[in-house]
Design a protein around this motif. Structure first.
Motif, PDB file in Angstrom:
ATOM      1  N   GLY A 235       6.607  -3.814   4.202  1.00 47.01           N
ATOM      2  CA  GLY A 235       5.831  -3.506   5.402  1.00 47.01           C
ATOM      3  C   GLY A 235       4.563  -2.770   5.041  1.00 47.01           C
ATOM      4  O   GLY A 235       4.497  -2.088   4.016  1.00 47.01           O
ATOM      5  N   ASP A 236       3.574  -2.932   5.899  1.00 47.61           N
ATOM      6  CA  ASP A 236       2.287  -2.287   5.651  1.00 47.61           C
ATOM      7  C   ASP A 236       1.586  -1.980   6.964  1.00 47.61           C
ATOM      8  O   ASP A 236       1.790  -2.673   7.968  1.00 47.61           O
ATOM      9  N   THR A 237       0.762  -0.942   6.933  1.00 49.28           N
ATOM     10  CA  THR A 237      -0.093  -0.622   8.063  1.00 49.28           C
ATOM     11  C   THR A 237      -1.478  -1.161   7.740  1.00 49.28           C
ATOM     12  O   THR A 237      -2.388  -0.430   7.346  1.00 49.28           O
TER      13      THR A 237
ATOM     14  N   ASN B   7       6.758   5.164  -2.257  1.00 49.43           N
ATOM     15  CA  ASN B   7       7.166   4.891  -0.881  1.00 49.43           C
ATOM     16  C   ASN B   7       8.676   4.993  -0.696  1.00 49.43           C
ATOM     17  O   ASN B   7       9.164   5.486   0.324  1.00 49.43           O
ATOM     18  N   ALA B   8       9.418   4.505  -1.691  1.00 51.09           N
ATOM     19  CA  ALA B   8      10.877   4.485  -1.568  1.00 51.09           C
ATOM     20  C   ALA B   8      11.456   5.891  -1.461  1.00 51.09           C
ATOM     21  O   ALA B   8      12.474   6.103  -0.798  1.00 51.09           O
TER      22      ALA B   8
ATOM     23  N   MET C 141      12.943   3.171  -5.777  1.00 50.17           N
ATOM     24  CA  MET C 141      11.786   2.731  -6.567  1.00 50.17           C
ATOM     25  C   MET C 141      10.906   1.802  -5.749  1.00 50.17           C
ATOM     26  O   MET C 141      11.342   1.237  -4.749  1.00 50.17           O
ATOM     27  N   ASP C 142       9.666   1.657  -6.203  1.00 46.59           N
ATOM     28  CA  ASP C 142       8.717   0.729  -5.588  1.00 46.59           C
ATOM     29  C   ASP C 142       8.491  -0.481  -6.496  1.00 46.59           C
ATOM     30  O   ASP C 142       8.506  -0.358  -7.730  1.00 46.59           O
ATOM     31  N   ILE C 143       8.271  -1.645  -5.885  1.00 42.65           N
ATOM     32  CA  ILE C 143       7.828  -2.860  -6.576  1.00 42.65           C
ATOM     33  C   ILE C 143       6.632  -3.381  -5.786  1.00 42.65           C
ATOM     34  O   ILE C 143       6.737  -3.618  -4.587  1.00 42.65           O
ATOM     35  N   ASN C 144       5.493  -3.554  -6.451  1.00 39.96           N
ATOM     36  CA  ASN C 144       4.268  -3.881  -5.723  1.00 39.96           C
ATOM     37  C   ASN C 144       3.506  -5.019  -6.374  1.00 39.96           C
ATOM     38  O   ASN C 144       2.973  -4.876  -7.468  1.00 39.96           O
TER      39      ASN C 144
ATOM     40  N   THR D  97       0.827  -1.202   0.000  1.00 40.13           N
ATOM     41  CA  THR D  97       0.000   0.000   0.000  1.00 40.13           C
ATOM     42  C   THR D  97       0.865   1.258   0.000  1.00 40.13           C
ATOM     43  O   THR D  97       1.960   1.268   0.571  1.00 40.13           O
ATOM     44  N   PRO D  98       0.396   2.340  -0.629  1.00 37.71           N
ATOM     45  CA  PRO D  98       1.171   3.573  -0.669  1.00 37.71           C
ATOM     46  C   PRO D  98       1.109   4.329   0.650  1.00 37.71           C
ATOM     47  O   PRO D  98       0.064   4.374   1.303  1.00 37.71           O
ATOM     48  N   LEU D  99       2.233   4.923   1.025  1.00 33.87           N
ATOM     49  CA  LEU D  99       2.257   5.812   2.183  1.00 33.87           C
ATOM     50  C   LEU D  99       1.563   7.124   1.837  1.00 33.87           C
ATOM     51  O   LEU D  99       0.876   7.726   2.665  1.00 33.87           O
TER      52      LEU D  99
END
Length: 329
Positions: free
Chosen positions: A141-143, A91-92, A108-111, A83-85
């Motif tokens: 990590g995720d909230t 996020n990175a 970079m992000d990988i999702n 999930t995006p912050l």
């Protein structure tokens, strides 16, 4: 038809790349500070004064310390999170601001949601092995608690907030560590079985009103997910083992995504009896993208895995996406 068969054969065997000589040089993990018990199962949620960035930074610092490095030694920061912050930037970039501000390390992000860590290791192992990067910091990590619906008990009592990190580097001469095989598939008939519909481009946050609030909560149709997994996973696992040329008895431990309490039902049906895989659902629940790296890090700390062990990282994610990654730890 002949061309189609050739393309299909190529597609099915893309995981059969040459051994990628990389290793996880250091790992770290962190949980939310609030401990909750649901029916004998332990879950962790962020404290009011905590953020996911706090957990990610702590996990990353642990990983750097274990690898004998600091952030200036890193030449790529990757956030493998579900999930995006924020909507933007990635996020990175926000982790970079927290840990590497003033440096020009790319980020970079990988999702692939829950299997983002496995996807990141699979992808980045190719780039490290090919000398594009030398030392990559991967954070997951995720909230989960931020979007859980208290009215959907199945999911509300399943998830925890946490983070995990690793430093991926090139293995030196004489080291056994490597990524040996990877495969990922998606069956989008499951795209809406695990989702948060609101908050992004199709249903922006400012569209929320009393009548559609549930669209902005996490929504999981557990029985549908299990049914699709039961239909697709056995053949997928058999195909991957066959393509990799590995038998189940060769694998020291399976580190599965800690998807649900049904892990002890699903894994034996895939040919992995109890004891061959690590199940920490009772202790931590589903940590989303952090599940696999968190359990992997803990297993190394506890001495359950050693350098040279053949490990299988695997899991399912929203989509429905599945990942299979064989590594020589």
């Amino acid at each position: 038809m002949k061309i189609h068969r050739t393309e299909q054969s190529s597609h099915e065997n893309r995981g059969k790349l040459a051994k990628r000589r990389v290793k996880l040089a250091g790992m770290g993990r962190m949980l939310g500070g609030e401990k909750i018990i649901f029916g004998g199962q332990t879950r962790y949620r962020l404290l009011k004064e905590q953020s996911l960035l706090d957990l990610a930074e702590e996990a990353a610092n642990q990983a750097l310390l274990a690898a004998g490095m600091n952030i200036k030694d890193i030449d790529l920061i990757v956030c493998a999170m579900a999930t995006p912050l924020q909507a933007i930037p990635c996020n990175a970039a926000l982790v970079h601001e927290r840990m590497a501000k003033g440096l020009d390390i790319p980020a970079m992000d990988i999702n692939t949601t829950c299997t983002s860590f496995i996807s990141a290791v699979d992808i980045l192992s190719c780039l490290v092995d090919n000398n594009r990067y030398e030392r990559v910091l991967i954070l997951s990590g995720d909230t989960a608690s931020a979007a859980l619906n208290p009215g959907q008990r199945e999911s509300y009592e399943l998830f925890s907030d946490g983070a995990a990190a690793c430093v991926l580097v090139k293995a030196t001469e004489g080291e056994e560590s490597a990524v040996l095989y990877g495969c990922q598939k998606t069956w989008s008939e499951g795209a809406h079985d695990t989702e948060i519909r609101g908050g992004c481009g199709l249903m922006p946050a400012f569209y929320m009103e009393e009548s559609n609030q549930e669209d902005y909560y996490f929504d999981m149709k557990g029985p549908r997910v299990l049914k699709l997994c039961a239909k697709r996973l056995p053949a997928f696992v058999e195909q991957c083992l066959g393509n990799a040329g590995v038998e189940r008895k060769d694998i020291h431990k399976v580190i599965p995504h800690q998807a649900s309490r049904a892990l002890d039902i699903i894994m034996p049906r895939l040919g992995f009896p109890k004891g061959s895989y690590i199940d920490r659902v009772k202790e931590y629940g589903n940590l989303v993208s952090a599940s696999v790296p968190f359990v992997l890090c803990e297993a190394a700390e506890m001495g359950l895995i050693q350098r040279g062990d053949l490990l299988l990282l695997m899991g399912t994610a929203a989509g429905l996406t599945v990942n299979f990654l064989l590594i020589r730890y």
